[in-house]
Design an enzyme around this catalytic site. Structure first.
Site, PDB file in Angstrom:
ATOM      1  N   TYR A 180      37.129  43.510  47.723  1.00 25.38           N
ATOM      2  CA  TYR A 180      38.526  43.142  47.953  1.00 25.38           C
ATOM      3  C   TYR A 180      39.127  44.018  49.055  1.00 25.38           C
ATOM      4  CZ  TYR A 180      43.436  42.154  46.666  1.00 25.38           C
ATOM      5  OH  TYR A 180      44.763  41.790  46.666  1.00 25.38           O
ATOM      6  N   LYS A 237      39.925  42.656  52.750  1.00 21.23           N
ATOM      7  CA  LYS A 237      41.306  42.593  53.250  1.00 21.23           C
ATOM      8  C   LYS A 237      41.464  43.429  54.516  1.00 21.23           C
ATOM      9  CE  LYS A 237      43.577  40.088  50.120  1.00 21.23           C
ATOM     10  NZ  LYS A 237      44.445  38.945  50.436  1.00 21.23           N
ATOM     11  N   ARG A 273      45.653  41.974  35.148  1.00 20.98           N
ATOM     12  CA  ARG A 273      46.458  43.046  35.743  1.00 20.98           C
ATOM     13  C   ARG A 273      47.359  43.654  34.665  1.00 20.98           C
ATOM     14  NH1 ARG A 273      47.984  40.097  41.384  1.00 20.98           N
ATOM     15  NH2 ARG A 273      47.519  38.249  40.136  1.00 20.98           N
ATOM     16  N   PHE A 306      49.723  44.153  29.322  1.00 21.87           N
ATOM     17  CA  PHE A 306      50.593  44.862  28.365  1.00 21.87           C
ATOM     18  C   PHE A 306      51.512  43.871  27.639  1.00 21.87           C
ATOM     19  CE2 PHE A 306      50.693  49.415  30.433  1.00 21.87           C
ATOM     20  CZ  PHE A 306      49.326  49.532  30.209  1.00 21.87           C
ATOM     21  N   ASP A 318      39.772  53.733  40.695  1.00 25.29           N
ATOM     22  CA  ASP A 318      41.145  53.306  40.386  1.00 25.29           C
ATOM     23  C   ASP A 318      42.122  54.253  41.103  1.00 25.29           C
ATOM     24  OD1 ASP A 318      42.314  51.471  37.892  1.00 25.29           O
ATOM     25  OD2 ASP A 318      43.658  53.088  38.485  1.00 25.29           O
ATOM     26  N   ARG A 334      50.461  55.225  43.758  1.00 19.80           N
ATOM     27  CA  ARG A 334      50.777  54.214  44.766  1.00 19.80           C
ATOM     28  C   ARG A 334      52.289  54.006  44.822  1.00 19.80           C
ATOM     29  NH1 ARG A 334      47.799  49.010  43.770  1.00 19.80           N
ATOM     30  NH2 ARG A 334      46.048  49.988  44.793  1.00 19.80           N
TER      31      ARG A 334
HETATM   32  P1  NAD Z   1      46.288  34.644  42.295  1.00 22.80           P
HETATM   33  O1  NAD Z   1      44.890  34.906  41.871  1.00 22.80           O
HETATM   34  O2  NAD Z   1      47.252  34.118  41.290  1.00 22.80           O
HETATM   35  O3  NAD Z   1      46.322  33.645  43.528  1.00 22.80           O
HETATM   36  C1  NAD Z   1      45.289  33.477  44.440  1.00 22.80           C
HETATM   37  C2  NAD Z   1      45.120  31.993  44.706  1.00 22.80           C
HETATM   38  O4  NAD Z   1      44.089  31.801  45.686  1.00 22.80           O
HETATM   39  C3  NAD Z   1      44.678  31.234  43.458  1.00 22.80           C
HETATM   40  O5  NAD Z   1      45.455  30.074  43.326  1.00 22.80           O
HETATM   41  C4  NAD Z   1      43.226  30.901  43.730  1.00 22.80           C
HETATM   42  O6  NAD Z   1      42.766  29.758  43.060  1.00 22.80           O
HETATM   43  C5  NAD Z   1      43.230  30.756  45.249  1.00 22.80           C
HETATM   44  N1  NAD Z   1      41.917  30.966  45.873  1.00 22.80           N
HETATM   45  C6  NAD Z   1      41.032  31.962  45.641  1.00 22.80           C
HETATM   46  N2  NAD Z   1      39.951  31.815  46.427  1.00 22.80           N
HETATM   47  C7  NAD Z   1      40.169  30.699  47.181  1.00 22.80           C
HETATM   48  C8  NAD Z   1      39.419  30.017  48.160  1.00 22.80           C
HETATM   49  N3  NAD Z   1      38.191  30.450  48.556  1.00 22.80           N
HETATM   50  N4  NAD Z   1      39.933  28.894  48.721  1.00 22.80           N
HETATM   51  C9  NAD Z   1      41.156  28.439  48.330  1.00 22.80           C
HETATM   52  N5  NAD Z   1      41.902  29.032  47.403  1.00 22.80           N
HETATM   53  C10 NAD Z   1      41.416  30.154  46.823  1.00 22.80           C
HETATM   54  O7  NAD Z   1      46.814  36.007  42.933  1.00 22.80           O
HETATM   55  P2  NAD Z   1      48.241  36.375  43.552  1.00 22.80           P
HETATM   56  O8  NAD Z   1      48.727  37.572  42.865  1.00 22.80           O
HETATM   57  O9  NAD Z   1      49.109  35.178  43.642  1.00 22.80           O
HETATM   58  O10 NAD Z   1      47.813  36.815  45.020  1.00 22.80           O
HETATM   59  C11 NAD Z   1      48.043  36.012  46.156  1.00 22.80           C
HETATM   60  C12 NAD Z   1      47.707  36.801  47.410  1.00 22.80           C
HETATM   61  O11 NAD Z   1      48.518  37.970  47.477  1.00 22.80           O
HETATM   62  C13 NAD Z   1      46.254  37.272  47.466  1.00 22.80           C
HETATM   63  O12 NAD Z   1      45.789  37.141  48.789  1.00 22.80           O
HETATM   64  C14 NAD Z   1      46.337  38.725  47.091  1.00 22.80           C
HETATM   65  O13 NAD Z   1      45.313  39.475  47.668  1.00 22.80           O
HETATM   66  C15 NAD Z   1      47.707  39.120  47.636  1.00 22.80           C
HETATM   67  N6  NAD Z   1      48.275  40.271  46.901  1.00 22.80           N
HETATM   68  C16 NAD Z   1      48.858  40.115  45.684  1.00 22.80           C
HETATM   69  C17 NAD Z   1      49.394  41.220  45.031  1.00 22.80           C
HETATM   70  C18 NAD Z   1      50.081  41.093  43.699  1.00 22.80           C
HETATM   71  O14 NAD Z   1      50.487  42.124  43.139  1.00 22.80           O
HETATM   72  N7  NAD Z   1      50.282  39.923  43.150  1.00 22.80           N
HETATM   73  C19 NAD Z   1      49.293  42.482  45.611  1.00 22.80           C
HETATM   74  C20 NAD Z   1      48.653  42.602  46.837  1.00 22.80           C
HETATM   75  C21 NAD Z   1      48.169  41.491  47.493  1.00 22.80           C
HETATM   76  N1  UDP Z   2      45.562  49.228  33.758  1.00 24.98           N
HETATM   77  C1  UDP Z   2      45.703  49.677  32.442  1.00 24.98           C
HETATM   78  N2  UDP Z   2      45.508  48.780  31.435  1.00 24.98           N
HETATM   79  C2  UDP Z   2      45.198  47.472  31.670  1.00 24.98           C
HETATM   80  C3  UDP Z   2      45.088  47.029  32.999  1.00 24.98           C
HETATM   81  C4  UDP Z   2      45.269  47.947  34.015  1.00 24.98           C
HETATM   82  O1  UDP Z   2      45.999  50.855  32.197  1.00 24.98           O
HETATM   83  O2  UDP Z   2      45.053  46.723  30.692  1.00 24.98           O
HETATM   84  C5  UDP Z   2      45.804  50.205  34.842  1.00 24.98           C
HETATM   85  C6  UDP Z   2      44.758  50.202  35.937  1.00 24.98           C
HETATM   86  O3  UDP Z   2      43.674  51.058  35.610  1.00 24.98           O
HETATM   87  C7  UDP Z   2      45.556  50.696  37.117  1.00 24.98           C
HETATM   88  C8  UDP Z   2      46.961  50.152  36.872  1.00 24.98           C
HETATM   89  O4  UDP Z   2      47.007  49.832  35.480  1.00 24.98           O
HETATM   90  O5  UDP Z   2      45.606  52.088  37.135  1.00 24.98           O
HETATM   91  C9  UDP Z   2      47.278  48.907  37.679  1.00 24.98           C
HETATM   92  O6  UDP Z   2      46.205  48.004  37.487  1.00 24.98           O
HETATM   93  P1  UDP Z   2      46.217  46.510  38.052  1.00 24.98           P
HETATM   94  O7  UDP Z   2      44.880  45.936  37.753  1.00 24.98           O
HETATM   95  O8  UDP Z   2      47.420  45.797  37.569  1.00 24.98           O
HETATM   96  O9  UDP Z   2      46.435  46.681  39.620  1.00 24.98           O
HETATM   97  P2  UDP Z   2      45.767  47.613  40.740  1.00 24.98           P
HETATM   98  O10 UDP Z   2      44.871  48.620  40.100  1.00 24.98           O
HETATM   99  O11 UDP Z   2      45.036  46.667  41.605  1.00 24.98           O
HETATM  100  O12 UDP Z   2      46.938  48.254  41.365  1.00 24.98           O
END
Ligand code: NAD
Ligand code: UDP
Ligand code: UDP
Length: 326
Positions: free
Chosen positions: A154, A158, A195, A200, A282, A286
Site C-alpha cells: 500500500y 501510493k 480499521r 471499536f 504500525d 500521526r
Molecule cells: P474503500 O475500501 O471503502 O474504497 C476503495 C474502493 O475502491 C472500493 O469501492 C473498492 O471496491 C474499489 N477498488 C479497489 N480496487 C479496485 C480496482 N482495482 N478497480 C476498481 N475499483 C477498485 O476505502 P476508502 O476509505 O473509501 O478509500 C478510498 C481512497 O482513499 C483509497 O485510495 C485510499 O487509499 C484513500 N485513503 C483513505 C483513507 C481513509 O482514512 N479512509 C486514508 C488515506 C487514503
Molecule cells: N487498531 C487497534 N485496534 C483495532 C484496529 C486498529 O488498536 O481493532 C490500531 C492500529 O494498530 C493502529 C490504529 O489503530 O495503530 C489505526 O489503525 P487503522 O487500521 O484504522 O489505520 P492505520 O493504521 O492505517 O492508520
C-alpha cells in the site's frame, strides 16, 4: 460517458474510481448535489452497490463495474482516482493486486487524463510518511517507509503513484491534484472494514471486547468524512498551479486508548478492553500539519468534532447491525 443529447447538464462529467467505496460514495453524493454528472467506476472489491443504491436511479449518475488495472476509454471532464482498498486488513489480503491497483490504476487514469487533457485528482495517503520521524507531518517530509514489509504494498504503491502523477505533470504538463489523506471515518465504512473506528464501534455495539493493538499509546488524528470530501472538492477547484501534495485531515491527535474510551462513553457499552499484539510497522504517531490546505483552500479545516462524528457513525452502525449497545 457521452452526455446524452436529450439530457443537457450544466455540470461537468466527473469520473470517480472507487466510487462505490466509503469515501468514493460520499464524493459521488457531493458531485451530484453540485449538479455534475457522475460516472462511478468500481470493481466492488471492498465497495458495494449498496453505498450508491440511493443514486442508481438518478439521471446524472452511472455505475460501471470495472477494474482500474485495465485500460478505460470513456469521455469525461475530470477524474477523481480513489480506487484502492484502504484498510490494512483488506489491502494485505491480496498485496500484489493492491500494488497493481495503485500503480497500474494510476497509469491508466493518467493515460486517460492525458488523452482527454483533463484534471486528475489522486487520493494519496498519510502512509507515504510511513512511521514518521517528523511530527506533525508536513508535505515536505519524505517519510520513513519500510519497502518490504506487510504495509509496503500500500505505502510504496501510493508513493509510486505520487511519482507517476508528478512525472505526468512535468513530462506531459498534466493538471494534477495529489491529496494526502489522513485517517477518515464515518457512515458507510464496512462493519468488517478492519480499521480502528469501525472495529471499536462494532465491538462496542455487539458487546464484544474492544481490541486495542499494542499498548494503545499510538496516536492517530481522525477526520469526519464530510469535512474531508469538502476538502477534495475545494482542492480540485483550485488553480492549475496548485498540484499538492496536500495534507487533508483533522489536526487533533489522540491515542487509541482515548478513542476506545470515547466510543465506550458514547455507546454506553459494557465491552471490556482486550490488548492484542501491535501489527508490524504500525506507525507510532500521526498528525497532519494542514497549514497548506488552510492557506490554499480558502481557510478549509475540519469542523465536525470527534464526539459529533462518532455519534453519527454509531447511529449508522446501529442501523446496519439492527441493535443498540449490548
Ligand atoms: P474503500 O475500501 O471503502 O474504497 C476503495 C474502493 O475502491 C472500493 O469501492 C473498492 O471496491 C474499489 N477498488 C479497489 N480496487 C479496485 C480496482 N482495482 N478497480 C476498481 N475499483 C477498485 O476505502 P476508502 O476509505 O473509501 O478509500 C478510498 C481512497 O482513499 C483509497 O485510495 C485510499 O487509499 C484513500 N485513503 C483513505 C483513507 C481513509 O482514512 N479512509 C486514508 C488515506 C487514503
Ligand atoms: N487498531 C487497534 N485496534 C483495532 C484496529 C486498529 O488498536 O481493532 C490500531 C492500529 O494498530 C493502529 C490504529 O489503530 O495503530 C489505526 O489503525 P487503522 O487500521 O484504522 O489505520 P492505520 O493504521 O492505517 O492508520
Ligand atoms: N489509457 C486508458 N485510457 C485512455 C488512454 C490511455 O486507459 O483513454 C491507458 C493506456 O492503456 C496506457 C496508459 O493509460 O496503458 C498510459 O497511457 P499513456 O498514453 O501515458 O502511455 P502509452 O499508451 O503511451 O503507454
Amino acid at each position: 460517458m457521452m452526455l446524452a443529447l436529450n439530457q443537457p447538464s450544466s455540470g461537468k462529467r466527473v469520473l470517480v474510481t472507487g466510487g462505490a467505496g466509503f469515501l468514493g460514495s460520499h464524493l459521488c453524493d457531493l458531485l451530484i448535489r453540485e449538479g455534475h454528472e457522475v460516472l462511478c467506476v468500481d470493481n466492488f472489491f471492498t465497495g458495494s452497490r449498496t453505498n450508491v443504491a440511493h443514486l442508481l436511479s438518478h439521471p446524472r449518475f452511472e455505475l460501471l463495474r470495472h477494474d482500474v488495472t485495465f485500460p478505460l476509454f470513456v469521455e469525461v471532464d475530470e477524474i477523481y482516482n480513489l480506487a484502492c482498498p484502504a484498510s490494512p486488513v483488506h489491502y494485505q489480503h491480496d498485496p500484489v493486486q493492491t500494488t497493481k491497483t495503485s500503480v497500474i490504476g494510476a497509469i491508466n487514469m493518467l493515460g486517460l487524463a492525458k488523452r482527454l487533457k483533463i484534471k486528475v485528482f489522486q487520493s494519496s495517503t498519510s502512509e507515504v510518511y510511513g512511521d514518521p520521524s517528523v511530527h506533525p507531518q508536513t508535505e515536505d517530509y519524505w517519510g520513513h517507509v519500510n519497502p518490504i514489509g506487510p504495509r509496503s504494498c500500500y505505502d510504496e504503491g501510493k508513493r509510486c503513484a505520487e511519482t507517476l502523477f508528478f512525472d505526468y505533470h512535468r513530462q506531459h504538463r498534466l493538471r494534477i491534484k495529489v491529496a494526502r489523506i489522513f485517517n477518515t471515518y464515518g457512515p458507510r465504512m464496512r462493519a468488517d472494514d478492519g480499521r480502528v473506528v469501525s472495529n471499536f464501534i462494532v465491538q462496542a455495539l455487539q458487546g464484544h471486547d474492544i481490541t486495542i493493538f499494542g499498548d494503545g499509546s499510538q496516536t492517530r488524528s481522525f477526520c469526519y468524512v464530510d469535512d474531508l470530501i469538502g476538502g477534495f472538492y475545494k482542492f480540485m477547484n483550485t488553480g492549475d498551479e496548485v498540484t499538492g501534495p496536500l495534507n487533508l485531515g483533522n489536526p487533533v491527535e489522540m491515542t487509541m486508548i482515548e478513542l476506545a474510551s470515547e466510543v465506550l462513553a458514547i455507546t454506553g457499552s459494557k465491552s471490556k478492553i482486550r490488548f492484542e499484539p501491535l501489527p508490524q510497522d504500525d506507525p507510532k504517531q500521526r498528525l497532519p500539519d494542514i497549514s497548506q490546505a488552510r492557506a490554499l483552500l480558502d481557510d478549509w479545516q475540519p469542523k465536525v468534532q470527534l464526539r459529533e462524528g462518532l455519534t453519527e457513525t454509531i447511529r449508522y452502525f446501529e442501523a446496519q447491525l439492527g441493535g443498540k449497545a449490548a
